[in-house]
Write a protein that holds these residues in place. Structure first.
Motif, mmCIF file in Angstrom:
data_model
loop_
_atom_site.group_PDB
_atom_site.id
_atom_site.type_symbol
_atom_site.label_atom_id
_atom_site.label_comp_id
_atom_site.label_asym_id
_atom_site.label_seq_id
_atom_site.Cartn_x
_atom_site.Cartn_y
_atom_site.Cartn_z
ATOM 1 N N SER A 193 0.830 -1.210 0.000
ATOM 2 C CA SER A 193 0.000 0.000 0.000
ATOM 3 C C SER A 193 0.865 1.261 0.000
ATOM 4 C CB SER A 193 -0.956 0.000 1.184
ATOM 5 O OG SER A 193 -0.239 -0.130 2.376
ATOM 6 N N LYS A 199 0.514 4.088 -2.836
ATOM 7 C CA LYS A 199 0.215 5.483 -2.473
ATOM 8 C C LYS A 199 1.272 6.445 -3.006
ATOM 9 C CE LYS A 199 -2.879 4.928 1.398
ATOM 10 N NZ LYS A 199 -3.139 5.165 2.814
ATOM 11 N N TYR A 238 -8.757 6.052 -1.740
ATOM 12 C CA TYR A 238 -7.327 6.171 -1.429
ATOM 13 C C TYR A 238 -7.052 5.554 -0.051
ATOM 14 C CZ TYR A 238 -2.770 8.445 -0.790
ATOM 15 O OH TYR A 238 -1.445 8.701 -0.566
ATOM 16 N N GLY A 277 -5.067 1.646 1.289
ATOM 17 C CA GLY A 277 -4.225 1.361 2.446
ATOM 18 C C GLY A 277 -4.642 0.078 3.134
#
Lengths: 457, 237
Positions: free
Chosen positions: A330, A334, A442, A446
């Motif tokens: 993640s 990101k 978004y 995660g």
């Protein structure tokens, strides 16, 4: 030996293509969709014939086939050792010349033939089968159009092959060839294009001439193709990015810069512009309205380029190179989204300001930036959430693609309609909703990928 | 009293219909130079990948330095890893890669200079990782595994492409590392290497441990480690 090489190449391509799909049945969905497109083309033909001359339609169709051939025919690049990295973990038969007593030229010849066979049966044949099944055009016309289109495609492929071979071998000769080609195109007429002549006049001589051009250019390309080894290692001065920011983000920035991906991204925003212009031109001709590209429409549309740009960012380097470090999947995703936002926003903003100036619509630039920003972030977040670090292959999975389309298409439709209607307040409101959705996704990236080891899925 | 730094109980992993590792059970103590031997496809690399959090196990339990291997980030923070197939970030130079590793592992960047010098890659410091030879990549990977001074390292065929001079230097370093209390988990095909370096050895075939023990215990079954290995693999493999 020749038949073995062809059959091995065909098997290799088959296994590579089907590996992108979760089931082999889904693989056949692609030609099936082309059959449907062919049927729709046949049904829409009367509508097009009302707005365009038949000669215009024929020229456009043959030009499209040449362009299609140009896109798929850059086989000359296989002579460059850099091509070894194109398929990530897959090592292809074509590269076996380095360790087996077989010439690169021989391997490339069969690779070339195999690719043409695949493109023919997976794309061109289904399209024309659909055209025939629409029962709008007689079998004789479909057969003649298939022949001339195939020849146009093959000429496009062989020209692309020659240009790419010259690019790898000698860029000076390439410039020379392009000058000669420009003169020929400039002084000739598109109506004299041999495949087109073969269709319009049923001229077998033109058909043989077209086939001859394809064979001659292919042989010439194969003759000049020679593997290039880059013995000289390029040295790079040390960057201080690692001292200034998060190491993973710094690595991503360096990757984009040194791989040359930034150049591809910077020019990529031209393509939707050309596409939209084409759509508006044809719609204008069909329904008799003024051809004009609203800035806000373009702003919303380029958001949909995000999937492509995000895919490019994931193609630069294999994530497994980081698999031994304490870095989560993640975190890498990101950082890629961050880089995408930083880089794409800057480039897209330049495009919007320039286009706003050209269209004398600078007052719409702020609204366009908001629309572009929200759709870009939303589409990138959807792609990342569904596909992680493998958008290129995961989007081929039917279930993933269905969810992707479900999340993307309604938003695209609403934004397109509202931007064409120039409803600024509505656009701002929808942009805000999209932005919140993007931020939510978004965060979900995660949680979804936090415990997935890098390179393990 | 021995302290186990690696404890594995009934660990299994399959790739589709292929069972790569089956009910593997073993323990490695602190300060051991542990050799993990086996023919191709025995499950050595899969075991290392599970123990280092690179691949999740299907079943069973494993703890590395007391950490459950399913907590993959915590495991990777604690250990050093030299993978069998060395994949390095293509577009970073040698120095930048080591700086990157220092950044990720929160280590003083002075370590990068030390290791660059130790693995003798100074002359290639500005060359991109993708342009390095296999041996150079392996040396760089070795440096990256030790940069944060881990107490346990997993080495998967670490000497395969390294020249003999560097092999000797790395062997000496590893012996000193173990003497100072570090633990090495070494997977190798090179039986001579295992015989020279390892204090305890496990022989793996088809995903299960056939035999494990100290070198002297194994040598009771044959005159050389090579003979013992061949007999075990042919009989049970």
């Amino acid at each position: 030996m020749a038949d073995t090489l062809l059959s091995l190449n065909l098997k290799e391509e088959w296994r590579m293509l089907t590996s992108y799909f979760s089931s082999k049945n889904l693989f056949f969905a692609f030609p099936a969709v082309l059959v449907v497109i062919g049927v729709i083309m046949g049904w829409l033909l009367p509508l097009f014939r009302e707005a365009f001359e038949m000669s215009e339609l024929l020229v456009a169709f043959h030009v499209l086939m040449v362009v299609y051939g140009l896109f798929v025919g850059a086989f000359g690049f296989f002579a460059d050792e850099v091509a070894n990295t194109w398929f990530r973990d897959a090592h292809l038969l074509i590269h076996m010349y380095t360790i087996l007593p077989i010439s690169f030229r021989k391997l490339l010849t069969w690779f070339y033939i195999k690719d043409i066979v695949y493109y023919l049966f997976l794309t061109i044949v289904p399209l024309f089968l659909g055209l025939f099944l629409s029962f709008s055009v007689s079998l004789g016309v479909v057969a003649r159009l298939f022949g001339s289109s195939l020849l146009s495609f093959l000429i496009g492929v062989s020209v692309s092959f020659l240009v790419s071979s010259l690019y790898v071998r000698s860029r000076l000769s390439l410039v020379g060839m392009l000058v000669v080609a420009a003169v020929m195109v400039g002084t000739g007429s598109v109506e004299d294009f041999p495949p087109l002549v073969s269709f319009v006049y049923g001229d077998w001589g033109a058909a043989f001439l077209s086939a001859g051009i394809f064979v001659a250019l292919s042989i010439l390309s194969l003759a000049i193709t020679k593997p290039v080894y880059r013995a000289r290692k390029k040295l790079f001065s040390r960057t201080n990015l690692f001292h200034r920011m998060d190491p993973v983000l710094a690595k991503e920035i360096i990757d984009v810069r040194r791989s040359g991906t930034w150049q591809i991204i910077a020019t990529s925003y031209l393509f939707p512009l050309i596409f939209i212009y084409g759509i508006f031109y044809f719609s204008g001709r069909l329904f008799q309205f003024r051809i004009d590209i609203p800035l806000v429409f373009y702003a919303g549309f380029i958001g949909y380029l995000s999937t492509l740009v995000y895919s490019w960012l994931n193609n630069i380097d294999a994530p497994s190179s980081l698999s031994t470090f304490p870095i989560t999947t993640s975190a890498v995703i990101k950082r890629k989204i961050m880089l995408f936002l930083l880089f794409s926003f800057t480039v897209a903003m330049v495009y919007l300001v320039v286009l706003g100036y050209i269209l004398e619509a600078l007052y719409l630039v702020p609204l366009s930036i908001v629309i572009m920003g929200s759709t870009s972030f939303y589409v990138a977040a959807v792609t990342a959430w569904l596909c992680g670090l493998y958008p290129n292959t995961r989007l081929f999975d039917g279930a993933v693609l269905a969810r992707y389309l479900l999340l993307i298409l309604p938003v695209l439709l609403v934004m397109s309609i509202l931007s064409l209607m120039e409803r600024s307040l509505w656009l701002l409101g929808i942009s805000a909703v999209i932005l919140v959705s993007a931020a939510f996704l978004y965060r979900r990236v995660g949680t979804k990928y936090e415990h997935v080891p890098l390179g393990s899925y | 009293m021995d302290t186990s730094v690696i404890e594995v109980q009934d660990l299994s992993k399959s790739y589709g219909p292929t069972r790569a590792v089956q009910n593997l059970t073993l323990a490695v103590n602190k300060g051991e130079f542990f050799g993990f031997l086996g023919p191709n496809g025995a499950g050595k690399t899969t075991t290392i990948k599970m123990l280092t959090g690179q691949v999740p196990p299907d079943s069973g339990e494993a703890r590395v330095l007391g950490i459950d291997v399913t907590h993959h980030i915590e495991v990777k923070k604690a250990v050093g890893i030299v993978p069998e197939v060395v994949l390095l970030p293509s577009f970073l130079t040698v120095t930048e890669y080591l700086e990157f590793v220092c950044g990720v592992r929160h280590v003083d960047e002075g370590q990068a200079a030390f290791w660059l010098d130790f693995v003798e890659l100074n002359e290639s410091e500005n060359v991109l990782c993708k342009d390095l030879s296999q041996g150079m990549k392996q040396k760089l990977s070795f440096a990256a595994a030790f940069i944060h001074k881990p107490s346990l390292v997993f080495l998967d065929e670490p000497f395969a492409d390294v020249d003999p001079l560097m092999q000797k230097k790395l062997r000496t370093f590893l012996n000193e590392y173990v003497t100072e209390g570090g633990t090495v988990f070494l997977s190798t095909h090179i039986l001579e290497m295992a015989e020279k370096l390892c204090s305890r050895i496990a022989v793996l075939s088809k995903g299960t441990v056939l035999k494990s023990g100290t070198l002297s215990e194994l040598l009771r079954e044959g005159p050389t480690l090579e003979d013992v290995f061949f007999t075990l693999v042919r009989t049970h493999g």
